[in-house]
Write a protein that holds these residues in place. Structure first.
Motif, mmCIF file in Angstrom:
data_model
loop_
_atom_site.group_PDB
_atom_site.id
_atom_site.type_symbol
_atom_site.label_atom_id
_atom_site.label_comp_id
_atom_site.label_asym_id
_atom_site.label_seq_id
_atom_site.Cartn_x
_atom_site.Cartn_y
_atom_site.Cartn_z
ATOM 1 N N GLN A 222 -9.487 -10.542 -8.217
ATOM 2 C CA GLN A 222 -8.103 -10.895 -8.523
ATOM 3 C C GLN A 222 -8.028 -11.702 -9.813
ATOM 4 O O GLN A 222 -7.150 -11.509 -10.638
ATOM 5 N N PRO A 243 -0.169 -17.323 -4.015
ATOM 6 C CA PRO A 243 0.546 -16.521 -3.010
ATOM 7 C C PRO A 243 -0.403 -15.837 -2.036
ATOM 8 O O PRO A 243 -0.078 -15.669 -0.875
ATOM 9 N N GLN A 244 -1.579 -15.456 -2.511
ATOM 10 C CA GLN A 244 -2.525 -14.813 -1.610
ATOM 11 C C GLN A 244 -3.274 -15.825 -0.770
ATOM 12 O O GLN A 244 -3.710 -15.542 0.344
ATOM 13 N N ARG A 320 2.714 -9.596 6.470
ATOM 14 C CA ARG A 320 3.404 -8.379 6.095
ATOM 15 C C ARG A 320 2.593 -7.482 5.164
ATOM 16 O O ARG A 320 2.449 -6.296 5.395
ATOM 17 N N SER A 321 2.017 -8.076 4.119
ATOM 18 C CA SER A 321 1.332 -7.246 3.127
ATOM 19 C C SER A 321 -0.033 -6.774 3.632
ATOM 20 O O SER A 321 -0.737 -6.062 2.958
ATOM 21 N N LYS A 322 -0.396 -7.215 4.877
ATOM 22 C CA LYS A 322 -1.699 -6.800 5.399
ATOM 23 C C LYS A 322 -1.594 -5.554 6.279
ATOM 24 O O LYS A 322 -2.589 -4.907 6.548
ATOM 25 N N VAL A 323 -0.362 -5.231 6.744
ATOM 26 C CA VAL A 323 -0.255 -4.112 7.667
ATOM 27 C C VAL A 323 -0.500 -2.809 6.958
ATOM 28 O O VAL A 323 -0.216 -2.650 5.777
ATOM 29 N N ARG A 324 -1.028 -1.872 7.666
ATOM 30 C CA ARG A 324 -1.350 -0.617 7.055
ATOM 31 C C ARG A 324 -0.346 0.428 7.440
ATOM 32 O O ARG A 324 0.054 0.488 8.570
ATOM 33 N N PRO B 95 -2.558 -7.566 -3.948
ATOM 34 C CA PRO B 95 -2.162 -7.049 -2.634
ATOM 35 C C PRO B 95 -0.837 -7.607 -2.135
ATOM 36 O O PRO B 95 -0.244 -7.046 -1.224
ATOM 37 N N HIS B 96 -0.390 -8.720 -2.696
ATOM 38 C CA HIS B 96 0.841 -9.324 -2.195
ATOM 39 C C HIS B 96 2.076 -8.800 -2.923
ATOM 40 O O HIS B 96 3.171 -9.278 -2.682
ATOM 41 N N PHE B 138 3.110 -1.409 -0.336
ATOM 42 C CA PHE B 138 2.092 -2.375 -0.732
ATOM 43 C C PHE B 138 0.759 -1.653 -0.902
ATOM 44 O O PHE B 138 0.526 -0.631 -0.260
ATOM 45 N N VAL B 140 -2.227 -1.919 0.224
ATOM 46 C CA VAL B 140 -3.038 -1.529 1.383
ATOM 47 C C VAL B 140 -2.498 -0.301 2.093
ATOM 48 O O VAL B 140 -3.210 0.312 2.882
ATOM 49 N N GLN B 141 -1.236 0.051 1.816
ATOM 50 C CA GLN B 141 -0.679 1.216 2.500
ATOM 51 C C GLN B 141 -1.046 2.517 1.798
ATOM 52 O O GLN B 141 -0.677 3.588 2.262
ATOM 53 N N LEU B 142 -1.773 2.401 0.691
ATOM 54 C CA LEU B 142 -2.125 3.588 -0.093
ATOM 55 C C LEU B 142 -3.594 3.948 0.116
ATOM 56 O O LEU B 142 -4.405 3.104 0.467
ATOM 57 N N SER B 143 -3.908 5.215 -0.138
ATOM 58 C CA SER B 143 -5.310 5.619 -0.072
ATOM 59 C C SER B 143 -6.042 5.081 -1.299
ATOM 60 O O SER B 143 -5.416 4.649 -2.273
#
Ligand SMILES: Nc1ncnc2c1ncn2[C@@H]1O[C@H](COP(=O)(O)OP(=O)(O)O)[C@@H](O)[C@H]1O
Ligand SMILES: [Mg+2]
Lengths: 324, 247, 277
Positions: A222, A243-244, A320-324, B95-96, B138, B140-143
């Motif tokens: 990052q 933020p992370q 939220r940003s961790k869900v797949r 990622p955020h 976001f 993580v939702q992508l391949s």
């Protein structure tokens, strides 16, 4: 939740050996305590006659009854679905707790009379002192964490000295040091600012470590991505790293806030009329301190529960940003 | 130095403690050139290209990027970095932020471009890498392949003079490699200056102007792809090629 | 009444280590007159001297005395409630002007404070459980006795009480306990005493007013024999402003002569503690 297996194992509280062991343990426990003279003895009067006269038979009967009730309860709860189990156990513990308070024969009218003042004066003071302190502590923590991670010897030295000093001294001592020591330097500060300063500095030191580990938990990639795009240090920190790091930082910070809420009672020594101060003073004249202490305990507990709820909401938000 | 030189490295050397990672590197990248760097693991390929945007510092020799000399007292490193796009093996998306935000933040924060304008550019480049419909997801939702293409789009949004790729496909599942390579190929076709560390020999053959082979910190062979693959000069190169082309 | 506790010692040494700056002559008085308000430090937890009443305001004997002093000086009175340790540490830095909180004017304290006036005496007495077999104080020889930690009561029980305060009447030791148990305050000691004669404690040494209050609140305890010693209690100010000190001394003297002080004592204690019997 831990990582659950997909194959259900047998419920432990339904295994005969476990029930037997539990029964034996409870029986032994209550045999050791003589409960014949208590409410329990009175309840058993039809079976054992006059509790005081009943001797070992009475004692055994009481212990046996308690053990049976307890084991039955546990076994039955074992059949319930998870959510219901949680609810029942909570409820039972709460009832036990209330029964325990009941034994103090508290004067409810007195509590009812004092509660409004405890809330408008005590809870409010406790909350705003803690809230201001946690905000300042977080600011200090960010600076401290950055300084501790920096290659600037000066900043590093100050930060490590600071965290070492303020984590090393009891908070009460810091309250005294600041309240009594600062006037020597020409700053006469009032009790509330002194208390806030002490809490901020102390918790800032603890939270420096939390923030530092949070920042360090962020992947090097990052920083590299940020830097390769031309972002400077401040921008990277504010917009990319912090933020992370927040999801990592927030749970322990929530704990800190909850513990600060209670540690803020230490500023009562310098005469701040917060909840703990009132708990100790309001019932003193009429010897109803138990009423006030228990009310304050409940208020602290309720505040903590609220904070826990808020904390879990925030955690949820960041998940939220961790869900797949 | 001719005006269309984008990167020039002369006699570059670098050490990690006592260990020398780069030895006497000389390399010139001209505008529009596509260069592929390959070589065994640990030979210093990543280190070299990371020196080009000064993620790493070199100790000897000179590196000039878009006319600016890189050294440890430079004040304007950000102005070099904004001209040099970099794509990492592990994507390193933020990622955020949504995919769209990932692409917008560079222009917004570095170039001070208005959000609407930045969004327009971002969508344009996401279109370019063929994932405009994922803009509000976001990372993580992508391949993996999609993420890497977003990373490419993110770099492109800064409109860099040169793109550096550090093994962009080696963290990807095989079926996703080609989508990223296609994106890179189309970039190359549009005339982007590129320095790619990769072991995708098909890509090298099709796109590269020059292939550079590194071994233990040195450039030991350099040539046109055709010559490089069909007639390698150095023993080490032959061994390396036989190993990766064997399967 | 309450002597130096450990925290007081800490706070005091802290304040001392940082060079005490004495108040300037007349400075405190000027400040008080200029503000039209006398800032009085007192305890909020020391009924019936000072405590929170039903209206959640400070009330009590000390509070009334302070208000009366203010009235006679022609200023209004504002109360602050810092901890006892903080007050006795001195070095008030102008946060408050006067302490009206039943302070025993010991020699040690006189190094930091001026005591304009002793305004009453607390009789220290011994409380036992109603079921206690003791009939006179000497029956407590070899028994377990409780007292507030580092208080004069504890010192009396341990037979090492030094009453070096100005105006302290003489006393003698009436009994010698086997064990002296320390408590953080008198209430917790009474809580142990109420469990029964000899369960945790045989007796508690405390102030007579506190014993009376506990009795009124339904504690099954009684006073045994006569008071064992009298402790003079004074208003305290920081050293260095004789004019201010004189003003307060005048006010208290006035209250004594016109009987106000005795009236207040009767109001709060039921008896006149402003004179030694
Ligand atoms: N930060 C570092 N500290 C010490 N040695 C390093 C560091 N980074 C890389 N190296 C070493 O430098 C050599 C070159 O690394 P790298 O440039 O990553 O190789 P490549 O990308 O060609 O596989 C390797 O031997 C590696 O172990
Ligand atoms: Mg590499």
């Amino acid at each position: 939740m831990l990582y659950p297996d997909t194959v259900e194992s047998e419920v432990i509280v339904h295994k005969p050996w476990f029930i037997t062991a539990m029964f034996a343990a409870i029986l032994a426990c209550f045999l050791a305590l003589n409960l014949t003279g208590t409410t329990m003895g009175e309840l058993m009067r039809p079976v054992i006659g006059d509790p005081v006269q009943s001797g070992f038979y009475g004692r055994f009967a009481i212990a046996f009854t308690i053990a049976v009730i307890f084991c039955l309860n546990v076994v039955l709860i074992g059949f319930a679905p998870l959510k219901l189990q949680i609810a029942i156990v909570w409820l039972e513990l709460l009832l036990l707790f209330l029964a325990f308070f009941e034994t103090f024969h508290l004067s409810l009218p007195f509590i009812r009379e004092k509660l409004p003042f405890m809330i408008t004066q005590g809870v409010v003071t406790t909350l705003y002192v803690s809230a201001i302190s946690i905000v300042i502590a977080s600011a200090i923590a960010i600076l401290g964490a950055v300084a501790k991670l920096s290659t600037n010897g000066f900043a590093y030295a100050i930060a490590t000295f600071y965290t070492s000093f303020f984590r090393g001294l009891p908070l009460l001592m810091q309250v005294y040091l600041i309240y009594l020591g600062l006037p020597q330097l020409g700053f006469v500060i009032d009790a509330v600012p002194a208390g806030i300063l002490a809490l901020s500095l102390c918790y800032g030191a603890y939270m420096t470590e939390i923030f530092r580990s949070g920042i360090q938990s962020i992947d090097r990639g990052q920083w590299e991505a940020s830097r390769s795009m031309g972002f400077g240090f401040g921008l990277t920190m504010r917009k990319v790293i912090l933020p992370q790091a927040l999801p990592v930082i927030i749970p322990p910070t929530g704990n800190q806030f909850i513990s600060m809420l209670k540690d803020s009672s230490l500023v009562s020594v310098i005469g701040v009329w917060e909840l703990m101060f009132l708990a100790r003073t309001l019932g003193q004249k009429t010897f109803q301190h138990m009423e006030m202490l228990i009310s304050a305990a409940m208020l602290y507990w309720i505040m903590s529960i609220c904070l826990e709820l808020i904390q879990s909401r925030i955690e949820h938000h960041y998940a939220r940003s961790k869900v797949r | 130095m001719s005006p269309d030189t984008i990167i020039q490295a002369t006699n570059v050397a670098k050490w990690y403690g006592a260990f020398q990672v780069l030895k006497d590197i000389n390399l010139t990248v001209r505008k529009g050139e596509r260069i592929v760097i390959c070589g065994p693991s640990g030979s210093g390929k990543s280190t070299l290209i990371r020196c080009f945007n000064r993620l790493e510092a070199h100790q000897e020799g000179d590196i000039t990027v878009t006319g600016v000399v890189l050294h440890d007292k430079m004040r304007n490193v950000a102005s070099v970095r904004r001209n040099v796009g970099m794509v990492f093996q592990h994507f390193n998306l933020f990622p955020h932020m949504t995919v769209l935000m990932n692409c917008m933040v560079g222009p917004m924060w570095i170039k001070g471009i208005k959000p609407e304008a930045a969004k327009k550019t971002a969508l344009q480049f996401l279109e370019r890498v063929r994932i405009p419909d994922q803009a509000n997801k976001f990372p993580v939702q992508l391949s993996g392949g999609q993420q890497q293409r977003v990373a490419i789009a993110r770099s492109l949004c800064m409109q860099p003079a040169v793109m550096l790729f550090d093994e962009p496909t080696s963290a990807l599942d095989p079926e996703m490699v080609s989508e990223v390579l296609e994106t890179m190929t189309s970039l190359a076709r549009d005339g982007m200056t590129m320095v790619c560390v990769t072991h995708e020999m098909g890509f090298a053959r099709a796109v590269a102007d020059r292939v550079i082979f590194m071994n233990s910190g040195q450039i030991i062979e350099e040539g046109k792809p055709h010559d490089f693959f069909t007639n390698p000069q150095h023993e080490r190169t032959k061994l390396f090629l036989s190993q990766i082309l064997k399967h | 009444m309450r002597h130096f506790s450990k925290l007081t010692a800490l706070a005091a040494s802290l304040a001392m280590a940082l060079a005490v700056v004495p108040a300037q002559a007349g400075a405190v008085l000027d400040r008080v007159t200029a503000a039209g308000a006398l800032k009085v430090a007192t305890d909020a937890n020391w009924a019936p001297q000072s405590f929170m009443n039903d209206k959640n305001e400070l009330d009590g004997f000390d509070v009334d005395v302070a208000k009366e002093i203010g009235k006679r000086m022609g200023v209004k009175v504002v109360f602050v409630t810092p901890g006892w340790d903080i007050i006795t540490a001195g070095n008030w830095a102008g946060r408050w002007d006067m302490h009206a909180g039943s302070m025993t004017p010991t020699k040690k304290r006189a190094e930091i404070f001026d005591f304009p006036a002793v305004y009453y005496y607390t009789p220290a007495a011994v409380a036992v459980h109603n079921d206690s077999k003791a009939t006179k104080l000497s029956d407590l020889d070899g028994k377990v006795v409780g007292a507030t930690t580092t208080s004069t009561f504890e010192a009396y029980a341990n037979q090492d009480l030094v009453l070096d305060a100005a105006g302290a009447p003489p006393f003698k030791y009436e009994f010698k306990p086997k064990v002296v148990k320390s408590y953080s305050n008198s209430t917790t000691a009474f809580d142990d005493l109420r469990l029964g004669a000899g369960v945790r404690l045989d007796a508690v040494v405390s102030s007579q007013p506190s014993i009376n209050d506990a009795k009124k609140a339904g504690y099954p305890i009684k006073q045994l024999g006569e008071p064992v010693f009298y402790e003079p209690l004074a208003v305290a100010v920081e050293r260095g402003d004789p004019e201010f000190k004189a003003k307060i001394a005048d006010a208290v003297q006035g209250m004594k002569t016109d009987g106000t002080l005795s009236k207040l004592s009767v109001k709060w204690y039921g008896t006149d503690y402003t004179v030694v019997k």
